[in-house]
Design a protein around this motif. Structure first.
Motif, PDB file in Angstrom:
ATOM      1  N   ILE A 340       0.854  -1.190   0.000  1.00 43.77           N
ATOM      2  CA  ILE A 340       0.000   0.000   0.000  1.00 43.77           C
ATOM      3  C   ILE A 340       0.889   1.237   0.000  1.00 43.77           C
ATOM      4  O   ILE A 340       1.854   1.318   0.773  1.00 43.77           O
ATOM      5  CB  ILE A 340      -0.913   0.024   1.250  1.00 43.77           C
ATOM      6  N   ASN A 341       0.568   2.212  -0.868  1.00 47.33           N
ATOM      7  CA  ASN A 341       1.394   3.421  -0.902  1.00 47.33           C
ATOM      8  C   ASN A 341       0.911   4.451   0.120  1.00 47.33           C
ATOM      9  O   ASN A 341      -0.022   4.194   0.885  1.00 47.33           O
ATOM     10  CB  ASN A 341       1.448   4.007  -2.323  1.00 47.33           C
ATOM     11  N   LYS A 342       1.516   5.621   0.124  1.00 51.48           N
ATOM     12  CA  LYS A 342       1.198   6.638   1.125  1.00 51.48           C
ATOM     13  C   LYS A 342      -0.218   7.177   0.989  1.00 51.48           C
ATOM     14  O   LYS A 342      -0.769   7.785   1.913  1.00 51.48           O
ATOM     15  CB  LYS A 342       2.201   7.791   1.036  1.00 51.48           C
ATOM     16  N   ASN A 344      -2.758   5.253   0.569  1.00 50.37           N
ATOM     17  CA  ASN A 344      -3.614   4.133   0.941  1.00 50.37           C
ATOM     18  C   ASN A 344      -4.191   3.416  -0.282  1.00 50.37           C
ATOM     19  O   ASN A 344      -5.331   2.942  -0.274  1.00 50.37           O
ATOM     20  CB  ASN A 344      -4.757   4.590   1.861  1.00 50.37           C
ATOM     21  N   VAL A 345      -3.411   3.332  -1.341  1.00 48.56           N
ATOM     22  CA  VAL A 345      -3.799   2.657  -2.583  1.00 48.56           C
ATOM     23  C   VAL A 345      -2.884   1.452  -2.783  1.00 48.56           C
ATOM     24  O   VAL A 345      -1.669   1.552  -2.575  1.00 48.56           O
ATOM     25  CB  VAL A 345      -3.671   3.622  -3.789  1.00 48.56           C
ATOM     26  N   PRO A 346      -3.438   0.279  -3.169  1.00 47.67           N
ATOM     27  CA  PRO A 346      -2.600  -0.897  -3.417  1.00 47.67           C
ATOM     28  C   PRO A 346      -1.765  -0.712  -4.683  1.00 47.67           C
ATOM     29  O   PRO A 346      -2.157  -1.117  -5.777  1.00 47.67           O
ATOM     30  CB  PRO A 346      -3.625  -2.033  -3.556  1.00 47.67           C
ATOM     31  N   SER A 347      -0.609  -0.112  -4.524  1.00 52.95           N
ATOM     32  CA  SER A 347       0.184   0.354  -5.663  1.00 52.95           C
ATOM     33  C   SER A 347       0.643  -0.780  -6.578  1.00 52.95           C
ATOM     34  O   SER A 347       0.542  -0.680  -7.806  1.00 52.95           O
ATOM     35  CB  SER A 347       1.400   1.141  -5.160  1.00 52.95           C
ATOM     36  N   PHE A 348       1.152  -1.858  -5.996  1.00 52.66           N
ATOM     37  CA  PHE A 348       1.632  -2.959  -6.831  1.00 52.66           C
ATOM     38  C   PHE A 348       0.486  -3.575  -7.624  1.00 52.66           C
ATOM     39  O   PHE A 348       0.628  -3.896  -8.808  1.00 52.66           O
ATOM     40  CB  PHE A 348       2.302  -4.024  -5.961  1.00 52.66           C
ATOM     41  N   SER A 349      -0.663  -3.715  -6.985  1.00 53.03           N
ATOM     42  CA  SER A 349      -1.837  -4.275  -7.647  1.00 53.03           C
ATOM     43  C   SER A 349      -2.267  -3.406  -8.819  1.00 53.03           C
ATOM     44  O   SER A 349      -2.627  -3.906  -9.893  1.00 53.03           O
ATOM     45  CB  SER A 349      -2.991  -4.422  -6.648  1.00 53.03           C
ATOM     46  N   VAL A 350      -2.247  -2.095  -8.629  1.00 56.58           N
ATOM     47  CA  VAL A 350      -2.619  -1.166  -9.708  1.00 56.58           C
ATOM     48  C   VAL A 350      -1.640  -1.284 -10.869  1.00 56.58           C
ATOM     49  O   VAL A 350      -2.043  -1.337 -12.043  1.00 56.58           O
ATOM     50  CB  VAL A 350      -2.658   0.286  -9.187  1.00 56.58           C
TER      51      VAL A 350
END
Length: 494
Positions: A340-342, A344-350
């Motif tokens: 999760i990035n800063k 609060n988004v699942p960055s790797f998944s995106v």
């Protein structure tokens, strides 16, 4: 200290999506750009009466599905990622992965459907540049938009939510202009001409579309596709202010969409025959507006399509990233998906989702009819996640303890929830039947490709444990067997 806690709680709440935002997500996820080409998509499959019956049957089936999701959100409010958790809790880790993987890849295809429609619409502004939405210029521009959308999502859900609401408002306004125009020019005699669609009328371009039963069946893939996303608020329930907001958004989103869809496909039949509409270019609503009010009408639709598609594209990029992240947090997907990035988004998944969509976009270049191919794949892959969710609700009604008894506002009793889930499951199975065995088996090829990912994830979390239970081995074997049948169908066809 109390003041600080109150302020933190208030700050946390402002980061949540309210009922209006959730309804916008549901509308954008379901309506998107698909409504603009709905007249042509339905006219290919059925005449007036076949379409009416198709919408009635679809409305009934989808209402049971919606009621099931509403009940599930009420009896299992802790499962904030919806479909994945229902499968995992009810039928084990591998089934949870199966649903998560299928839903994820399905929505990757859904986004590419939007991309193809966007480019074919832009082709009306610059004829010959983007063709049917899958030529080289289309691939380049779609790729740029794809990565731009992903960057927006990575910057946080609140910004994405406001963009989505704006796009949804524009979509509803342009759709309203189209529907009002179709009402004004509506002609009853035209509407009822060849209403059974069982006669070929050369002057109208009408073909004999067969029996009413076959026409209704043939509309199912289109109607299932346009209702894809009805579970959108459930999937995003972790970002909602309350579960009540989730239920409200799901219910009203469904009802609004049903009315819009039926009107969008039926009203044009009061202007042109189903054969004439079936022969129109995408988006067919633009051609219809052009016939009535001239070029400015086409521009209104074109502008609406562009905003609606971009909005839905954004919505689905957000939606499809949530489930793999939740599955990774539950130690089903590989660890990296839980990052999760800063914001609060699942960055790797995106990012991985974007790469998958990029591959699919490139693949559209080799499809003869890219839009309809993507549409059918999305519709078919939606069936298993929906079916497993309905089966979980049915299982949950086996006892009062499993049903989590409380004061219910959606379903009056455990017994009524059982009947609703059963009817929803039967309706979902009928949707799969309508897709045909070829596309159903082909979808299992995509499901089978996820098995190595599941194995890799299990090796990460539990290297000394068996990857599959006895029943999971049987389930995985069935998936592979059906996938092999799908490959045989493909090879035999070509």
């Amino acid at each position: 200290m109390a003041a600080q806690e109150k302020q933190a709680s208030k700050s946390s709440n402002t980061q949540k999506v309210g009922v209006i935002g959730l309804i916008a997500f549901v509308l954008s996820a379901m309506v998107g750009g698909g409504i603009y080409d709905l007249p042509q998509n339905m006219a290919i499959k059925a005449g007036m009466l076949g379409q009416v019956l198709g919408w009635i049957l679809t409305g009934i089936i989808m209402w049971f599905i919606v009621r099931s999701f509403l009940t599930l959100s009420e009896i299992r409010p802790q499962f904030i990622t919806g479909l994945y958790k229902y499968a995992d809790d009810g039928f084990g880790r591998f089934t949870g992965f199966f649903v998560s993987w299928g839903y994820w890849i399905c929505e990757c295809f859904a986004n590419v459907t939007y991309a193809v429609l966007l480019m074919s619409t832009l082709n009306t502004l610059w004829p010959g540049t983007f063709g049917n939405g899958n030529n080289i210029p289309s691939l380049i521009l779609n790729s740029l938009i794809l990565w731009g959308m992903s960057l927006l999502i990575l910057n946080g859900i609140k910004g994405a939510s406001w963009v989505d609401i704006t796009g949804t408002v524009v979509m509803l306004l342009s759709t309203a202009v189209f529907l009002i125009t179709m009402i004004v020019v509506f002609n009853w005699d035209t509407f009822t001409t060849n209403m059974f669609a069982n006669h070929a009328v050369a002057s109208l371009g009408d073909k004999n579309l067969g029996s009413l039963a076959s026409q209704v069946k043939n509309t199912m893939m289109t109607t299932l596709w346009v209702f894809g996303g009805v579970e959108g608020a459930v999937v995003l329930s972790g970002k909602a202010r309350s579960q009540k907001d989730v239920r409200t958004a799901t219910k009203y989103g469904f009802l609004i969409c049903l009315v819009l869809y039926a009107m969008a496909s039926l009203l044009p039949l009061g202007l042109k025959s189903y054969g004439q509409i079936a022969a129109m270019h995408s988006p067919s609503s633009g051609e219809l507006m052009n016939l009535v009010v001239g070029p400015w009408g086409r521009l209104v639709i074109t502008f609406g399509v562009i905003l609606a598609v971009l909005s839905s594209w954004l919505t689905w990029t957000l939606l499809l990233s949530q489930m793999p992240a939740a599955a990774a947090q539950d130690k089903t997907f590989p660890k990296a998906f839980a990052k999760i990035n800063k914001n609060n988004v699942p960055s790797f998944s995106v990012i991985v989702s974007t790469i998958v969509m990029q591959v699919i976009i490139i693949g559209t270049h080799f499809a003869v009819n890219a839009f309809n191919t993507m549409l059918t794949i999305v519709g078919t892959m939606t069936v298993p996640p929906y079916l497993i969710s309905m089966m979980y609700l049915f299982k949950s009604t086996n006892s009062e303890q499993m049903f989590n008894p409380q004061k219910l506002t959606v379903t009056s009793s455990r017994q009524s929830a059982r009947y609703i889930s059963l009817l929803a499951a039967l309706g979902t199975l009928f949707m799969g039947y309508a897709a045909g065995i070829e596309y159903t088996t082909l979808s299992f090829i995509i499901y089978a490709l996820g098995i190595p990912v599941f194995i890799y994830g299990r090796k990460q979390y539990a290297p000394h444990e068996a990857v599959f239970t006895k029943y999971e081995k049987i389930f995985a074997g069935i998936i592979v067997l059906v996938a092999v049948l799908g490959l045989i169908f493909v090879l035999a066809k070509h």
